[in-house]
Motif scaffolding. Structure first.
Motif, PDB file in Angstrom:
ATOM      1  N   PRO A  43      47.245  43.728  57.616  1.00  0.00           N
ATOM      2  CA  PRO A  43      47.277  43.451  56.172  1.00  0.00           C
ATOM      3  C   PRO A  43      45.920  42.972  55.668  1.00  0.00           C
ATOM      4  N   LEU A  44      45.603  43.377  54.449  1.00  0.00           N
ATOM      5  CA  LEU A  44      44.337  42.991  53.828  1.00  0.00           C
ATOM      6  C   LEU A  44      44.328  41.489  53.537  1.00  0.00           C
ATOM      7  N   VAL A  45      43.281  40.813  53.969  1.00  0.00           N
ATOM      8  CA  VAL A  45      43.125  39.373  53.723  1.00  0.00           C
ATOM      9  C   VAL A  45      42.048  39.187  52.676  1.00  0.00           C
ATOM     10  N   MET A  46      42.402  38.539  51.561  1.00  0.00           N
ATOM     11  CA  MET A  46      41.441  38.306  50.489  1.00  0.00           C
ATOM     12  C   MET A  46      40.489  37.185  50.872  1.00  0.00           C
ATOM     13  N   VAL A  47      39.211  37.453  50.827  1.00  0.00           N
ATOM     14  CA  VAL A  47      38.193  36.451  51.121  1.00  0.00           C
ATOM     15  C   VAL A  47      38.230  35.388  50.032  1.00  0.00           C
ATOM     16  N   GLY A  48      38.237  34.121  50.427  1.00  0.00           N
ATOM     17  CA  GLY A  48      38.272  33.023  49.467  1.00  0.00           C
ATOM     18  C   GLY A  48      39.659  32.509  49.203  1.00  0.00           C
ATOM     19  N   ALA A  49      40.669  33.228  49.711  1.00  0.00           N
ATOM     20  CA  ALA A  49      42.050  32.805  49.450  1.00  0.00           C
ATOM     21  C   ALA A  49      42.329  31.440  50.060  1.00  0.00           C
ATOM     22  N   ALA A  50      41.702  31.142  51.185  1.00  0.00           N
ATOM     23  CA  ALA A  50      41.937  29.861  51.847  1.00  0.00           C
ATOM     24  C   ALA A  50      41.358  28.695  51.049  1.00  0.00           C
ATOM     25  N   ASP A  51      40.390  28.995  50.180  1.00  0.00           N
ATOM     26  CA  ASP A  51      39.755  27.926  49.395  1.00  0.00           C
ATOM     27  C   ASP A  51      40.413  27.723  48.038  1.00  0.00           C
ATOM     28  N   ALA A  52      41.387  28.560  47.699  1.00  0.00           N
ATOM     29  CA  ALA A  52      42.030  28.437  46.392  1.00  0.00           C
ATOM     30  C   ALA A  52      42.915  27.196  46.338  1.00  0.00           C
ATOM     31  N   GLU A  53      43.097  26.649  45.154  1.00  0.00           N
ATOM     32  CA  GLU A  53      43.973  25.504  44.979  1.00  0.00           C
ATOM     33  C   GLU A  53      45.410  25.923  45.244  1.00  0.00           C
ATOM     34  N   PRO A  54      46.233  25.009  45.784  1.00  0.00           N
ATOM     35  CA  PRO A  54      47.634  25.339  46.054  1.00  0.00           C
ATOM     36  C   PRO A  54      48.330  25.882  44.819  1.00  0.00           C
ATOM     37  N   GLY A  55      49.035  26.997  44.975  1.00  0.00           N
ATOM     38  CA  GLY A  55      49.771  27.584  43.863  1.00  0.00           C
ATOM     39  C   GLY A  55      48.930  28.446  42.962  1.00  0.00           C
ATOM     40  N   LYS A  56      47.631  28.577  43.226  1.00  0.00           N
ATOM     41  CA  LYS A  56      46.752  29.380  42.384  1.00  0.00           C
ATOM     42  C   LYS A  56      46.086  30.478  43.209  1.00  0.00           C
ATOM     43  N   ALA A  57      45.789  31.576  42.531  1.00  0.00           N
ATOM     44  CA  ALA A  57      45.117  32.680  43.202  1.00  0.00           C
ATOM     45  C   ALA A  57      43.647  32.339  43.390  1.00  0.00           C
ATOM     46  N   ALA A  58      43.030  32.976  44.336  1.00  0.00           N
ATOM     47  CA  ALA A  58      41.599  32.767  44.574  1.00  0.00           C
ATOM     48  C   ALA A  58      40.820  33.288  43.372  1.00  0.00           C
ATOM     49  N   PRO A  59      39.737  32.621  42.978  1.00  0.00           N
ATOM     50  CA  PRO A  59      38.943  33.074  41.836  1.00  0.00           C
ATOM     51  C   PRO A  59      38.366  34.456  42.099  1.00  0.00           C
ATOM     52  N   ALA A  60      38.393  35.317  41.087  1.00  0.00           N
ATOM     53  CA  ALA A  60      37.879  36.673  41.220  1.00  0.00           C
ATOM     54  C   ALA A  60      36.434  36.732  40.750  1.00  0.00           C
ATOM     55  N   GLY A  61      35.623  37.567  41.378  1.00  0.00           N
ATOM     56  CA  GLY A  61      34.246  37.772  40.951  1.00  0.00           C
ATOM     57  C   GLY A  61      34.191  38.802  39.845  1.00  0.00           C
ATOM     58  N   GLU A  62      32.990  38.968  39.262  1.00  0.00           N
ATOM     59  CA  GLU A  62      32.823  39.947  38.199  1.00  0.00           C
ATOM     60  C   GLU A  62      33.096  41.344  38.730  1.00  0.00           C
ATOM     61  N   ALA A  63      33.804  42.133  37.920  1.00  0.00           N
ATOM     62  CA  ALA A  63      34.149  43.485  38.344  1.00  0.00           C
ATOM     63  C   ALA A  63      34.405  44.345  37.124  1.00  0.00           C
ATOM     64  N   CYS A  64      34.501  45.655  37.321  1.00  0.00           N
ATOM     65  CA  CYS A  64      34.818  46.589  36.263  1.00  0.00           C
ATOM     66  C   CYS A  64      36.223  47.127  36.452  1.00  0.00           C
ATOM     67  N   GLY A  65      36.899  47.414  35.358  1.00  0.00           N
ATOM     68  CA  GLY A  65      38.245  47.953  35.402  1.00  0.00           C
ATOM     69  C   GLY A  65      38.397  49.024  34.350  1.00  0.00           C
ATOM     70  N   PRO A  66      39.646  49.523  34.141  1.00  0.00           N
ATOM     71  CA  PRO A  66      39.893  50.573  33.155  1.00  0.00           C
ATOM     72  C   PRO A  66      39.471  50.202  31.737  1.00  0.00           C
ATOM     73  N   ASP A  67      39.474  48.891  31.443  1.00  0.00           N
ATOM     74  CA  ASP A  67      39.138  48.467  30.082  1.00  0.00           C
ATOM     75  C   ASP A  67      37.678  48.036  29.948  1.00  0.00           C
ATOM     76  N   GLY A  68      36.882  48.270  30.959  1.00  0.00           N
ATOM     77  CA  GLY A  68      35.486  47.911  30.852  1.00  0.00           C
ATOM     78  C   GLY A  68      35.057  46.948  31.937  1.00  0.00           C
ATOM     79  N   CYS A  69      33.874  46.384  31.809  1.00  0.00           N
ATOM     80  CA  CYS A  69      33.321  45.507  32.818  1.00  0.00           C
ATOM     81  C   CYS A  69      33.266  44.072  32.314  1.00  0.00           C
ATOM     82  N   ALA A  70      33.331  43.139  33.238  1.00  0.00           N
ATOM     83  CA  ALA A  70      33.234  41.734  32.870  1.00  0.00           C
ATOM     84  C   ALA A  70      31.847  41.440  32.318  1.00  0.00           C
TER      85      ALA A  70
END
Length: 241
Positions: A213-240
């Protein structure tokens, strides 16, 4: 990752399939994490302990195939075997029931010599004209594998490992296996026949990806109950921004 291979030592395509699979496994980056287990299968359980005739006689008489067709099949299979570095000699093959040979493979597995036993039986049967149903030959092979002679003798005086061999037959039938070689990866992927090495390589990679299974880098550092912070990225609606 576990790979189970249903195979008969009296099956010419099984040896070819073994070589092609080994070629793919040797190039697989995670080969040290792969467990290979040989499972028993018999193409003709009703075959006498020793058959008084050649392989050509056996297939043309017992299977009802025209001799010319059998000869053509031998030539084709031998050519395919040659491509894998194997030297098949069908004229020298000794036709014999393989049940006790399968029991020896189970005994060899208990000593960490399962693959070595399988390799020797296939080579001796198809390349060297040895009698895989002979107690004398099987005892000699056991000695070559470093197995105590007393343990090998039990194969001829008791039914040791017979239930294990039959269990392999039953599991194969339960999985729908009707021909060999048949390769089962993690009880999720099945490959029938002596596939090209490239097909085995593709199956190994696909099975490995699904088993890890894919392990998200930074997930271990996330606050309990919260997702790991995402870096800047581009998606269907444009780029950050």
């Amino acid at each position: 990752m576990k790979i189970e291979i249903w195979s008969d030592v009296a099956c010419p395509w099984c040896y070819i399939g073994k070589r092609r699979f080994e070629t793919a496994l040797a190039a697989f980056p995670h080969r040290d994490s792969v467990e290979v287990q040989w499972r028993s299968y018999q193409l003709d359980p009703a075959l006498p302990e020793h058959y008084d005739g050649t392989e050509l006689d056996y297939l043309s008489t017992r299977k009802g195939l025209p001799p010319a067709q059998v000869t053509g099949m031998f030539e084709h299979v031998a050519e395919q075997a040659k491509g894998e570095g194997l030297n098949y000699r069908f004229d020298d093959v000794v036709v014999a029931n393989s049940f006790t040979a399968h029991r020896l493979i189970h005994l060899a597995a208990a000593h960490g010599q399962q693959d070595a036993a399988k390799e020797r039986l296939l080579s001796d049967h198809f390349e060297h004209g040895r009698d895989i149903g002979s107690g004398e030959y099987l005892a000699s092979l056991g000695q070559d594998l470093g197995i105590d002679a007393g343990e090998v003798d039990e194969l001829f005086t008791t039914d040791k490992y017979a239930a294990d061999v039959r269990m392999d037959f039953e599991e194969g039938r339960a999985l729908g296996i009707s021909g060999v070689p048949f390769f089962v990866i993690d009880r999720k992927f099945g490959l029938s026949g002596a596939q090209p090495a490239e097909t085995f390589a593709s199956a190994l990679n696909q099975a490995w990806q699904e088993s890890q299974p894919l392990v998200m880098v930074g997930a271990a550092d996330a606050e309990p109950g919260k997702a790991a912070p995402a870096g800047e990225a581009c998606g269907p609606d444009g780029c950050a921004v």
